[in-house]
Structure formats: C-alpha cells, structure tokens
Design a protein around this motif. Structure first.
Motif, PDB file in Angstrom:
ATOM      1  N   ASN A 202       0.789   9.132  25.185  1.00 25.21           N
ATOM      2  CA  ASN A 202      -0.391   9.948  25.486  1.00 25.21           C
ATOM      3  C   ASN A 202      -0.868  10.641  24.210  1.00 25.21           C
ATOM      4  N   PRO A 203      -1.595   9.923  23.353  1.00 22.08           N
ATOM      5  CA  PRO A 203      -2.009  10.497  22.064  1.00 22.08           C
ATOM      6  C   PRO A 203      -2.940  11.709  22.199  1.00 22.08           C
ATOM      7  N   LEU A 204      -3.579  11.862  23.354  1.00 25.96           N
ATOM      8  CA  LEU A 204      -4.424  13.038  23.555  1.00 25.96           C
ATOM      9  C   LEU A 204      -3.613  14.322  23.448  1.00 25.96           C
ATOM     10  N   ARG A 205      -2.325  14.259  23.821  1.00 25.11           N
ATOM     11  CA  ARG A 205      -1.457  15.432  23.754  1.00 25.11           C
ATOM     12  C   ARG A 205      -1.230  15.884  22.307  1.00 25.11           C
ATOM     13  N   ILE A 206      -1.400  14.967  21.353  1.00 28.45           N
ATOM     14  CA  ILE A 206      -1.240  15.344  19.945  1.00 28.45           C
ATOM     15  C   ILE A 206      -2.240  16.433  19.581  1.00 28.45           C
ATOM     16  N   LEU A 207      -3.446  16.330  20.123  1.00 34.82           N
ATOM     17  CA  LEU A 207      -4.501  17.308  19.815  1.00 34.82           C
ATOM     18  C   LEU A 207      -4.154  18.699  20.332  1.00 34.82           C
ATOM     19  N   ASP A 208      -3.211  18.767  21.269  1.00 31.75           N
ATOM     20  CA  ASP A 208      -2.828  20.050  21.865  1.00 31.75           C
ATOM     21  C   ASP A 208      -1.527  20.583  21.272  1.00 31.75           C
ATOM     22  N   CYS A 209      -1.048  19.954  20.171  1.00 33.33           N
ATOM     23  CA  CYS A 209       0.238  20.325  19.582  1.00 33.33           C
ATOM     24  C   CYS A 209       0.157  21.700  18.923  1.00 33.33           C
ATOM     25  N   LYS A 210       1.139  22.549  19.213  1.00 33.61           N
ATOM     26  CA  LYS A 210       1.184  23.888  18.630  1.00 33.61           C
ATOM     27  C   LYS A 210       1.821  23.877  17.241  1.00 33.61           C
ATOM     28  N   VAL A 211       2.560  22.811  16.916  1.00 33.46           N
ATOM     29  CA  VAL A 211       3.248  22.722  15.624  1.00 33.46           C
ATOM     30  C   VAL A 211       2.328  22.183  14.539  1.00 33.46           C
ATOM     31  N   HIS A 213      -1.069  21.778  14.607  1.00 31.93           N
ATOM     32  CA  HIS A 213      -2.504  21.999  14.832  1.00 31.93           C
ATOM     33  C   HIS A 213      -3.298  22.203  13.543  1.00 31.93           C
ATOM     34  N   LYS A 214      -2.628  22.510  12.413  1.00 32.52           N
ATOM     35  CA  LYS A 214      -3.336  22.715  11.157  1.00 32.52           C
ATOM     36  C   LYS A 214      -3.341  21.463  10.270  1.00 32.52           C
ATOM     37  N   ASN A 215      -2.746  20.391  10.729  1.00 31.63           N
ATOM     38  CA  ASN A 215      -2.750  19.153   9.948  1.00 31.63           C
ATOM     39  C   ASN A 215      -4.201  18.678   9.781  1.00 31.63           C
ATOM     40  N   PRO A 216      -4.617  18.283   8.582  1.00 34.68           N
ATOM     41  CA  PRO A 216      -6.004  17.869   8.342  1.00 34.68           C
ATOM     42  C   PRO A 216      -6.473  16.744   9.257  1.00 34.68           C
ATOM     43  N   LEU A 217      -5.550  15.891   9.694  1.00 39.52           N
ATOM     44  CA  LEU A 217      -5.939  14.787  10.568  1.00 39.52           C
ATOM     45  C   LEU A 217      -6.436  15.266  11.928  1.00 39.52           C
ATOM     46  N   MET A 218      -6.023  16.474  12.311  1.00 44.42           N
ATOM     47  CA  MET A 218      -6.503  17.033  13.580  1.00 44.42           C
ATOM     48  C   MET A 218      -8.020  17.245  13.537  1.00 44.42           C
ATOM     49  N   ALA A 219      -8.488  17.762  12.404  1.00 48.23           N
ATOM     50  CA  ALA A 219      -9.917  18.073  12.277  1.00 48.23           C
ATOM     51  C   ALA A 219     -10.786  16.822  12.244  1.00 48.23           C
ATOM     52  N   THR A 220     -10.223  15.705  11.786  1.00 48.74           N
ATOM     53  CA  THR A 220     -11.005  14.471  11.657  1.00 48.74           C
ATOM     54  C   THR A 220     -10.719  13.475  12.775  1.00 48.74           C
ATOM     55  N   ALA A 221      -9.947  13.898  13.763  1.00 49.86           N
ATOM     56  CA  ALA A 221      -9.598  13.003  14.870  1.00 49.86           C
ATOM     57  C   ALA A 221     -10.845  12.601  15.649  1.00 49.86           C
ATOM     58  N   PRO A 222     -10.891  11.394  16.171  1.00 48.03           N
ATOM     59  CA  PRO A 222     -12.041  10.953  16.976  1.00 48.03           C
ATOM     60  C   PRO A 222     -12.274  11.896  18.151  1.00 48.03           C
ATOM     61  N   SER A 223     -13.527  12.220  18.391  1.00 49.02           N
ATOM     62  CA  SER A 223     -13.871  13.119  19.490  1.00 49.02           C
ATOM     63  C   SER A 223     -14.043  12.336  20.782  1.00 49.02           C
ATOM     64  N   LEU A 224     -13.485  12.871  21.848  1.00 45.26           N
ATOM     65  CA  LEU A 224     -13.576  12.186  23.138  1.00 45.26           C
ATOM     66  C   LEU A 224     -15.022  12.022  23.571  1.00 45.26           C
ATOM     67  N   THR A 225     -15.865  12.995  23.228  1.00 44.56           N
ATOM     68  CA  THR A 225     -17.270  12.925  23.648  1.00 44.56           C
ATOM     69  C   THR A 225     -17.984  11.705  23.078  1.00 44.56           C
ATOM     70  N   PRO A 254     -15.483  19.890  21.644  1.00 45.49           N
ATOM     71  CA  PRO A 254     -14.966  18.536  21.865  1.00 45.49           C
ATOM     72  C   PRO A 254     -13.452  18.420  21.724  1.00 45.49           C
ATOM     73  N   ASN A 255     -12.792  19.461  21.179  1.00 49.14           N
ATOM     74  CA  ASN A 255     -11.331  19.439  21.013  1.00 49.14           C
ATOM     75  C   ASN A 255     -10.589  20.096  22.174  1.00 49.14           C
ATOM     76  N   LEU A 256     -11.334  20.600  23.142  1.00 52.58           N
ATOM     77  CA  LEU A 256     -10.688  21.223  24.303  1.00 52.58           C
ATOM     78  C   LEU A 256     -10.132  20.134  25.209  1.00 52.58           C
ATOM     79  N   VAL A 257      -8.801  20.053  25.317  1.00 52.08           N
ATOM     80  CA  VAL A 257      -8.186  18.985  26.120  1.00 52.08           C
ATOM     81  C   VAL A 257      -7.349  19.519  27.277  1.00 52.08           C
ATOM     82  N   ARG A 258      -6.992  20.796  27.280  1.00 49.96           N
ATOM     83  CA  ARG A 258      -6.114  21.396  28.282  1.00 49.96           C
ATOM     84  C   ARG A 258      -4.710  20.818  28.177  1.00 49.96           C
TER      85      ARG A 258
END
Length: 423
Positions: A202-211, A213-225, A254-258
């Motif tokens: 479930n790669p969507l859960r990566i976007l919700d990672c608390k550890v 969350h500041k990795n640069p790849l998070m900011a450039t991740a494909p948006s679900l929208t 667009p990064n809100l995943v719950r």
C-alpha cells in the motif's frame, strides 16, 4: 505502594468533567437536529474486524492496537476507532433493510491506541463520530461535514479550517498506486522499514509516514488528483459545489490521505488555525468508505463519516480563550447548628430533592461559619439555617445569597417559597 493512572491515560476530575458534559450536550443537540441517532457498540471487537477494514499496513494495526487473547483463545482488540464497529453492527443487525435510508448514526466513547502521549493525544481517548450509511449522494458528504462544523461553531471555535481531498475510486487508486511504486522504488532504501514494506502492499501509506515526511521525494510524489478518472472527478466536483452552496469554505490538499485504508472518494480534516495550539493541528477527520460494508460481509452500502477528538476540541477552546459558563451548582444549602437540627435538615434535604430542588448539607459536624463557606464554594443560591428555635417552631431561616435578604418560613411552605425564589 504508589498507584498511578496508566501512562497515556488521564483522570477527568469533577473540576473538568462538567466541561465534557457541556460538549456532550452540544453533540446530542446537533445530532438530534440532523436526525442522527446514537449507537453504542462494545469497547472490544474481534481483531479481524480491524484487520479487514483499517488495513494491515497502517500504523494503527501494526503498532498501536491493544490486542489480547481471551479465555476462548479468540483474538480480541480494544477498539482503536469507531467506524468499523458501527459498520459491523450495521451489517450484523441488517440495518440495510431499514425503510429509511441512509441510516444515520452517531457514537461517543473511549478508543484505545498505543501511541506516544502528546498534548491532546492519549492512549485512551474519547471520540465522537457520525456515520451515514446507505447513500452515494455527494450531498450527504457535505451534510456530515456540516454537522462537524456545527459542533465546533456551538463550542465557540472560530479559528478552524476545512481541508479537502479526493482519494478517488478503485480504478483511480490503482493507477495512482502504480505511479507511486515507480516514484519511490529507486530510492526506497532511504526510507524506514515500515515504508519499505508498504511499497508493494500500500504505497499510499508512505505519504502518511511520520518518520520520513521530510524526505524530498514526498514533496515530488505523484498526486492522486492527477489520476482521478472522470467519475471520481465529477463526484468530487459535486461535493465542492454543495460546500459552496451552503457557504462552507475549504482548502484543497492533494497530500491528504488519512490514516485508514477504507477511505475512498471524499477525504477531509478540520484543523485548528489558532496560535499556540501546537504542531498537530487536526481536530477531526473523516471521509467516504464505499465498500466497507461488503468487506464485513454485508451488501453494497456506501458510507461517509468522521471521528472527532473531544480532548482536542477542549484544547482548541483553551487556545482560543473560549470557555463554557458553569451554571450554579446548587439551589439550596442547609446549615444546621446541632443534632436535632441536623436530623430535621436531613429530612428536608430529601424532600427538596424529591421536589426537583438541587440541595446539599454538611456531613462533617462543622461550625456555622465553615458551613456558610461551603455554601459560597458551591454557589448556592439560597441557604437555610436551622437551629434549636427553628426545630421547636417548625420553621427555617431562608437567606437569599444574591440580594442578602432573609426571612422565616414555615416547614409546610418552604418548598413553595424556594421554588418561587428560584424563579
């Protein structure tokens, strides 16, 4: 041996519990206005209820659940959230057969998650939530959001905002999942072990990672929208239109995943924007969960709901300087000067309570001055003083603490006189 409250829990003392009662009163009034009826489910459920619904890659399931084996060798879990138990009850009790759909329910009670204690976050916390099950109308999404906003409004909160996103349908999510896998795979070794295991599941859960969350790849991740199909886009546009119609402002994120796997289509959070509230600003979160009833063995029954932390609502009120008005706790305090007076006072006390008058008296054999101080602390509106003369004369001395006036009243007329003065 010193016993203390378990870590991550709290005692809510009488000096604070009245505030909780005020919040609970608001919740009941708002839910009644929206025609949501209370449901009460068990505090623990079969563990599989949460494994099948919340998701086996979420932090809740992998790290935070309180799970135990009962004497029948069955795996049970203290409920970490409220939606799965409500939908389980919806299916088990065949609420899908009710003539009036959607079925509108609300719940309130303790939830349990083993997480690090922070301001407003506990291992046992109280959650209020609503679930509207049986309708795929985007208008019901907005009704649920509106109900949450109304609770905060009645609590006096102004520094709040609604944040909105669409998670799309299964087709949209699968397309987004493939894009996320392609995005993170080359550098997944930089991420924590949890994210590495989530990559395929479930790669969507990566976007919700608390550890990470500041990795640069998070900011450039494909948006679900960007991967929403036409049906999902149309649904989300309708939700936004209904919000516009009723004047509820929102921000798109667009990064809100719950944090729960069962969400699809509409996802939302209500956040505090008050200065000094803290780093974690979320007060309430929810969304649509079409498919959850089927996952628990029922027929297709699309649903939408939210969970709201009562602890964080009260924190937000403190941050905004809002407070409830504490009503006078006592109508009458009875002061007695000797043993015969105490017996008469006790008899009157019970007659007052039977007549609907909030009353109390001293049980510590204290002097008159100390008893009068208690009357002040209890904000008593009236004080009755009984001594030897009052016992012999079948009367009492009635003092109005508001204007200081005092009168002698016969025993037979005291209840009528008290009610008159309380008006």
């Amino acid at each position: 041996m010193n016993f203390k409250v378990p870590r991550g829990t709290q005692d809510i003392l009488p000096s604070e519990s009245w505030k909780w009662q005020q919040v609970e009163s608001i919740i009941r009034e708002v839910c009644d206005m929206y025609r949501y009826k209370e449901i009460r489910t068990p505090i623990f459920e079969q563990t599989e209820v949460f494994l099948r619904t919340v998701g086996d890659t979420t932090d809740i399931v992998t790290k935070e659940m309180y799970t135990f084996t009962d004497r029948g060798n069955r795996s049970m879990t203290l409920r970490p959230e409220g939606t799965a138990p409500v939908v389980r009850s919806f299916v088990e009790n065949k609420m899908f057969g009710y003539p009036d759909q959607p079925v509108k329910l609300y719940y309130q009670g303790p939830m349990f998650r083993y997480e690090r204690q922070q301001a407003g976050r506990y291992r046992q916390f109280v959650q209020f939530g609503v679930e509207a099950i049986g309708s795929a109308d985007p208008a019901i999404d907005v009704e649920v959001i509106s109900l949450a906003m109304e609770v905060y409004k009645r609590a006096g909160l102004k520094d709040i905002k609604l944040v909105l996103n669409s998670l799309g349908d299964i087709e949209s999510r699968n397309a987004h999942k493939n894009a996320l896998v392609a995005h993170f795979t080359p550098s997944i070794g930089e991420f924590c072990k949890d994210c590495q295991s989530r990559l395929e599941k479930n790669p969507l859960r990566i976007l919700d990672c608390k550890v990470d969350h500041k990795n640069p790849l998070m900011a450039t991740a494909p948006s679900l929208t960007d991967y929403l199909n036409e049906e999902s886009k149309t649904y989300f546009d309708q939700v936004k239109s209904y919000l516009d119609d009723v004047g509820i402002g929102y921000e798109l994120d667009p990064n809100l995943v719950r944090g729960l796997d069962y969400y699809n289509h509409t996802a939302f959070e209500i956040m505090s924007t008050s200065d000094g509230f803290g780093a974690i600003t979320t007060l309430c979160g929810g969304g649509r969960y079409n498919g959850l009833a089927e996952e628990l063995g029922g027929p297709a029954a699309p649903g939408i709901g939210f969970g709201m932390s009562i602890e964080r609502l009260l924190l937000a009120m403190d941050a905004e300087g809002k407070s409830f008005k504490q009503e006078s706790e006592l109508d009458v305090y009875i002061v007695t000067l000797d043993t015969p007076a105490h017996r008469k006072g006790f008899k009157l006390l019970n007659e007052f309570r039977s007549a609907g008058i909030r009353a109390d008296m001293d049980y510590m054999d204290r002097k008159m001055k100390a008893q009068m101080k208690s009357a002040d602390r209890f904000n008593a509106k009236l004080v009755i003083v009984i001594g030897e003369d009052e016992v012999n004369g079948n009367v009492v001395q009635l003092k109005n603490m508001g204007d200081g006036s005092q009168e002698q009243v016969s025993d037979e007329n005291i209840i009528e006189t008290i009610k008159e003065q309380l008006k």
